[in-house]
Scaffold this motif. Sequence first.
Motif, PDB file in Angstrom:
ATOM      1  N   TRP A 221       0.832  -1.202   0.000  1.00 58.84           N
ATOM      2  CA  TRP A 221       0.000   0.000   0.000  1.00 58.84           C
ATOM      3  C   TRP A 221       0.868   1.255   0.000  1.00 58.84           C
ATOM      4  O   TRP A 221       1.976   1.278   0.570  1.00 58.84           O
ATOM      5  CB  TRP A 221      -0.921   0.025   1.220  1.00 58.84           C
ATOM      6  CG  TRP A 221      -1.982  -1.031   1.217  1.00 58.84           C
ATOM      7  CD1 TRP A 221      -2.299  -1.904   0.210  1.00 58.84           C
ATOM      8  CD2 TRP A 221      -2.868  -1.343   2.310  1.00 58.84           C
ATOM      9  NE1 TRP A 221      -3.326  -2.731   0.587  1.00 58.84           N
ATOM     10  CE2 TRP A 221      -3.707  -2.404   1.869  1.00 58.84           C
ATOM     11  CE3 TRP A 221      -3.057  -0.838   3.589  1.00 58.84           C
ATOM     12  CZ2 TRP A 221      -4.697  -2.961   2.675  1.00 58.84           C
ATOM     13  CZ3 TRP A 221      -4.038  -1.379   4.397  1.00 58.84           C
ATOM     14  CH2 TRP A 221      -4.856  -2.429   3.936  1.00 58.84           C
ATOM     15  N   ASP A 222       0.333   2.292  -0.599  1.00 56.11           N
ATOM     16  CA  ASP A 222       1.031   3.562  -0.678  1.00 56.11           C
ATOM     17  C   ASP A 222       1.276   4.118   0.723  1.00 56.11           C
ATOM     18  O   ASP A 222       0.371   4.198   1.550  1.00 56.11           O
ATOM     19  CB  ASP A 222       0.174   4.550  -1.485  1.00 56.11           C
ATOM     20  CG  ASP A 222       0.988   5.700  -2.047  1.00 56.11           C
ATOM     21  OD1 ASP A 222       2.180   5.805  -1.707  1.00 56.11           O
ATOM     22  OD2 ASP A 222       0.429   6.493  -2.831  1.00 56.11           O
ATOM     23  N   GLY A 223       2.515   4.479   1.003  1.00 51.57           N
ATOM     24  CA  GLY A 223       2.869   5.069   2.288  1.00 51.57           C
ATOM     25  C   GLY A 223       3.235   4.076   3.363  1.00 51.57           C
ATOM     26  O   GLY A 223       3.609   4.471   4.467  1.00 51.57           O
ATOM     27  N   VAL A 224       3.132   2.767   3.066  1.00 52.64           N
ATOM     28  CA  VAL A 224       3.385   1.716   4.062  1.00 52.64           C
ATOM     29  C   VAL A 224       4.695   1.005   3.743  1.00 52.64           C
ATOM     30  O   VAL A 224       4.938   0.606   2.604  1.00 52.64           O
ATOM     31  CB  VAL A 224       2.236   0.696   4.098  1.00 52.64           C
ATOM     32  CG1 VAL A 224       2.524  -0.400   5.142  1.00 52.64           C
ATOM     33  CG2 VAL A 224       0.911   1.375   4.385  1.00 52.64           C
ATOM     34  N   THR A 225       5.523   0.833   4.763  1.00 50.61           N
ATOM     35  CA  THR A 225       6.767   0.071   4.617  1.00 50.61           C
ATOM     36  C   THR A 225       6.784  -1.028   5.669  1.00 50.61           C
ATOM     37  O   THR A 225       6.480  -0.784   6.838  1.00 50.61           O
ATOM     38  CB  THR A 225       8.003   0.964   4.803  1.00 50.61           C
ATOM     39  OG1 THR A 225       7.958   2.035   3.849  1.00 50.61           O
ATOM     40  CG2 THR A 225       9.289   0.177   4.612  1.00 50.61           C
TER      41      THR A 225
ATOM     42  N   VAL B 101       4.723  -3.746  10.174  1.00 54.07           N
ATOM     43  CA  VAL B 101       4.731  -2.410   9.596  1.00 54.07           C
ATOM     44  C   VAL B 101       5.701  -1.560  10.410  1.00 54.07           C
ATOM     45  O   VAL B 101       5.525  -1.368  11.609  1.00 54.07           O
ATOM     46  CB  VAL B 101       3.322  -1.783   9.621  1.00 54.07           C
ATOM     47  CG1 VAL B 101       3.375  -0.334   9.134  1.00 54.07           C
ATOM     48  CG2 VAL B 101       2.363  -2.584   8.753  1.00 54.07           C
ATOM     49  N   ILE B 102       6.749  -1.056   9.739  1.00 59.17           N
ATOM     50  CA  ILE B 102       7.781  -0.312  10.464  1.00 59.17           C
ATOM     51  C   ILE B 102       7.818   1.179  10.083  1.00 59.17           C
ATOM     52  O   ILE B 102       8.457   1.965  10.782  1.00 59.17           O
ATOM     53  CB  ILE B 102       9.178  -0.929  10.233  1.00 59.17           C
ATOM     54  CG1 ILE B 102       9.504  -0.987   8.740  1.00 59.17           C
ATOM     55  CG2 ILE B 102       9.263  -2.308  10.868  1.00 59.17           C
ATOM     56  CD1 ILE B 102      10.945  -1.412   8.449  1.00 59.17           C
ATOM     57  N   ALA B 103       7.143   1.542   8.997  1.00 57.39           N
ATOM     58  CA  ALA B 103       7.123   2.955   8.606  1.00 57.39           C
ATOM     59  C   ALA B 103       5.799   3.298   7.948  1.00 57.39           C
ATOM     60  O   ALA B 103       5.247   2.495   7.180  1.00 57.39           O
ATOM     61  CB  ALA B 103       8.279   3.270   7.658  1.00 57.39           C
TER      62      ALA B 103
ATOM     63  N   HIS C  10       5.581  -1.825  16.260  1.00 59.44           N
ATOM     64  CA  HIS C  10       6.923  -1.910  15.684  1.00 59.44           C
ATOM     65  C   HIS C  10       7.268  -0.707  14.815  1.00 59.44           C
ATOM     66  O   HIS C  10       8.341  -0.683  14.194  1.00 59.44           O
ATOM     67  CB  HIS C  10       7.055  -3.200  14.861  1.00 59.44           C
ATOM     68  CG  HIS C  10       6.764  -4.438  15.657  1.00 59.44           C
ATOM     69  ND1 HIS C  10       7.652  -4.971  16.574  1.00 59.44           N
ATOM     70  CD2 HIS C  10       5.662  -5.238  15.689  1.00 59.44           C
ATOM     71  CE1 HIS C  10       7.125  -6.049  17.133  1.00 59.44           C
ATOM     72  NE2 HIS C  10       5.922  -6.238  16.622  1.00 59.44           N
ATOM     73  N   LEU C  11       6.384   0.276  14.781  1.00 58.89           N
ATOM     74  CA  LEU C  11       6.642   1.453  13.958  1.00 58.89           C
ATOM     75  C   LEU C  11       7.947   2.138  14.367  1.00 58.89           C
ATOM     76  O   LEU C  11       8.196   2.392  15.542  1.00 58.89           O
ATOM     77  CB  LEU C  11       5.501   2.461  14.086  1.00 58.89           C
ATOM     78  CG  LEU C  11       4.301   2.311  13.148  1.00 58.89           C
ATOM     79  CD1 LEU C  11       3.288   3.420  13.424  1.00 58.89           C
ATOM     80  CD2 LEU C  11       4.725   2.345  11.690  1.00 58.89           C
ATOM     81  N   GLN C  12       8.757   2.438  13.354  1.00 62.13           N
ATOM     82  CA  GLN C  12      10.001   3.168  13.576  1.00 62.13           C
ATOM     83  C   GLN C  12       9.932   4.581  12.999  1.00 62.13           C
ATOM     84  O   GLN C  12      10.671   5.465  13.422  1.00 62.13           O
ATOM     85  CB  GLN C  12      11.174   2.413  12.933  1.00 62.13           C
ATOM     86  CG  GLN C  12      11.389   1.032  13.514  1.00 62.13           C
ATOM     87  CD  GLN C  12      12.447   0.248  12.747  1.00 62.13           C
ATOM     88  OE1 GLN C  12      13.228   0.812  11.970  1.00 62.13           O
ATOM     89  NE2 GLN C  12      12.469  -1.063  12.942  1.00 62.13           N
ATOM     90  N   LYS C  13       9.045   4.754  12.032  1.00 61.56           N
ATOM     91  CA  LYS C  13       8.919   6.056  11.374  1.00 61.56           C
ATOM     92  C   LYS C  13       7.444   6.348  11.141  1.00 61.56           C
ATOM     93  O   LYS C  13       6.734   5.529  10.565  1.00 61.56           O
ATOM     94  CB  LYS C  13       9.684   6.059  10.052  1.00 61.56           C
ATOM     95  CG  LYS C  13       9.651   7.399   9.326  1.00 61.56           C
ATOM     96  CD  LYS C  13      10.529   7.370   8.076  1.00 61.56           C
ATOM     97  CE  LYS C  13      10.507   8.718   7.372  1.00 61.56           C
ATOM     98  NZ  LYS C  13      11.365   8.722   6.150  1.00 61.56           N
ATOM     99  N   LEU C  14       6.982   7.525  11.584  1.00 63.37           N
ATOM    100  CA  LEU C  14       5.567   7.898  11.432  1.00 63.37           C
ATOM    101  C   LEU C  14       5.480   9.358  11.017  1.00 63.37           C
ATOM    102  O   LEU C  14       5.965  10.250  11.707  1.00 63.37           O
ATOM    103  CB  LEU C  14       4.813   7.689  12.746  1.00 63.37           C
ATOM    104  CG  LEU C  14       3.330   8.111  12.752  1.00 63.37           C
ATOM    105  CD1 LEU C  14       2.533   7.340  11.712  1.00 63.37           C
ATOM    106  CD2 LEU C  14       2.733   7.905  14.146  1.00 63.37           C
ATOM    107  N   ASN C  15       4.853   9.582   9.871  1.00 59.72           N
ATOM    108  CA  ASN C  15       4.692  10.931   9.347  1.00 59.72           C
ATOM    109  C   ASN C  15       3.223  11.174   9.033  1.00 59.72           C
ATOM    110  O   ASN C  15       2.664  10.584   8.105  1.00 59.72           O
ATOM    111  CB  ASN C  15       5.540  11.118   8.079  1.00 59.72           C
ATOM    112  CG  ASN C  15       5.566  12.560   7.604  1.00 59.72           C
ATOM    113  OD1 ASN C  15       4.815  13.405   8.093  1.00 59.72           O
ATOM    114  ND2 ASN C  15       6.432  12.846   6.639  1.00 59.72           N
ATOM    115  N   LEU C  16       2.584  12.035   9.823  1.00 59.47           N
ATOM    116  CA  LEU C  16       1.179  12.399   9.618  1.00 59.47           C
ATOM    117  C   LEU C  16       1.039  13.868   9.232  1.00 59.47           C
ATOM    118  O   LEU C  16      -0.064  14.432   9.290  1.00 59.47           O
ATOM    119  CB  LEU C  16       0.375  12.128  10.895  1.00 59.47           C
ATOM    120  CG  LEU C  16       0.303  10.683  11.376  1.00 59.47           C
ATOM    121  CD1 LEU C  16      -0.437  10.601  12.707  1.00 59.47           C
ATOM    122  CD2 LEU C  16      -0.384   9.790  10.345  1.00 59.47           C
ATOM    123  N   ALA C  17       2.110  14.491   8.810  1.00 56.16           N
ATOM    124  CA  ALA C  17       2.121  15.933   8.562  1.00 56.16           C
ATOM    125  C   ALA C  17       1.133  16.350   7.484  1.00 56.16           C
ATOM    126  O   ALA C  17       0.808  15.589   6.572  1.00 56.16           O
ATOM    127  CB  ALA C  17       3.529  16.367   8.157  1.00 56.16           C
TER     128      ALA C  17
END
Length: 400
Positions: free
Chosen positions: A74-78, A86-88, A111-118
């Motif tokens: 999915w777009d935006g998911v790593t 899901v880590i980013a 397990h998220l390491q990077k989260l961008n909701l800007a």
Amino acid sequence: MASYLFLCLFRFFPHLYASFSSSASHSCSSLAQFKNSFSINQTKFAALYCDHIAGLKSYPKTNSWKEGTDCCSWDGVTCDHLNAHVIALDLSCCWLHDNFPSNTTLFLLPHLQKLNLAYNDFNLSKIPSEFGRFTSLFYLNLSHTGFAGQVPSQVSHLSKLVSLDISSSIYDYEKFTIDKHALEGLVHNLSEVRHLFLDGMDMSSVNAHVFMNLSSSLRSLSLAYCDLQGKFPKNIFDLPNLNLLNLGSNPILSLDPLKLNRSSNLEHLDLSSMSFSTEFIDSVDNLQALKYLDLSGHFFSQRLSVSKTKSGYLFTGDANFFGGLPGSMGNLVSLKFLDLSYSNLSGTVPRSLGNLLQLTHLDLSGNQFSGQIPSSILNLTQLEYLKISENSLEGSIPDE
């Protein structure tokens, strides 16, 4: 080759496949429910910030989130392909709109390491304290999200953070607030932080000395429009890795005179609309790496002297210098952007400006310059923008 190894592992260790599949299914379900918490709506807010200010393209990333498909695509998911965690998650500028639920299934992704909701619009929701659960986060961006109210102290528990951005602007609906103890915890616990952006946060109840113990790893610190008070700690200017420092628009924040270090790596310095002495400004020429300098919004009672530096940008709009523009301004031979608008400057335009061969933008408008426009301005062959209106200059721009 990697895919072949995965197949071999799953063939001989089927329990690994079951665990992998279960983890992926759980993550996808959590993301789908998170998406369904919001309406997808391109607000004027998103269009303004993403497409026009931040230079990012806004579009509904979650349109690609189809149930029954692998969420790792999915777009935006790593994902971590070893275990499907899901880590980013990068959902910046993706038109999310509505209240941000405190019990959102986003918090089921530990397990998220990077989260961008800007650059979304969460409708003045409070930042949930549950963000403190993301103990593996090293990157968190909640800037320009329409969040409001108190920043929860739990954010300071995210001790692995390398980058934290909770900034907002004067155009946002409402400022974040943070109390003294929460900010002290943030400064103390984020021992690995390199980039800290807190612009627009109401810190009127905080004394600026709280930033004294920031990590020596710090590269970027931005505290514009924070209503800071007291004296800003001198030692911040000596941090060995600092590239960007923005203290602009904190009118009652003061800086003691100090001699800036020639070994400084500062490239971007914004001290607009602040209070400090001319002695401080006269040592700016020690910042040999400087490319961007904003000193606008000041009232200096002495002439400004300028020595040769490697500066790339100098803003002094509304600075109210007494007297004329010093000829030594022509020593800033690496300047690319020079704004001296509305600075109460008088006298003639110095011929030495013709030495600034790298200039692409020159604004001298709104002053009291008189006399002829110097012919040396023809040396500025890289110039793309020139504004000299609202002066008492004679004649026209010289022809070659």
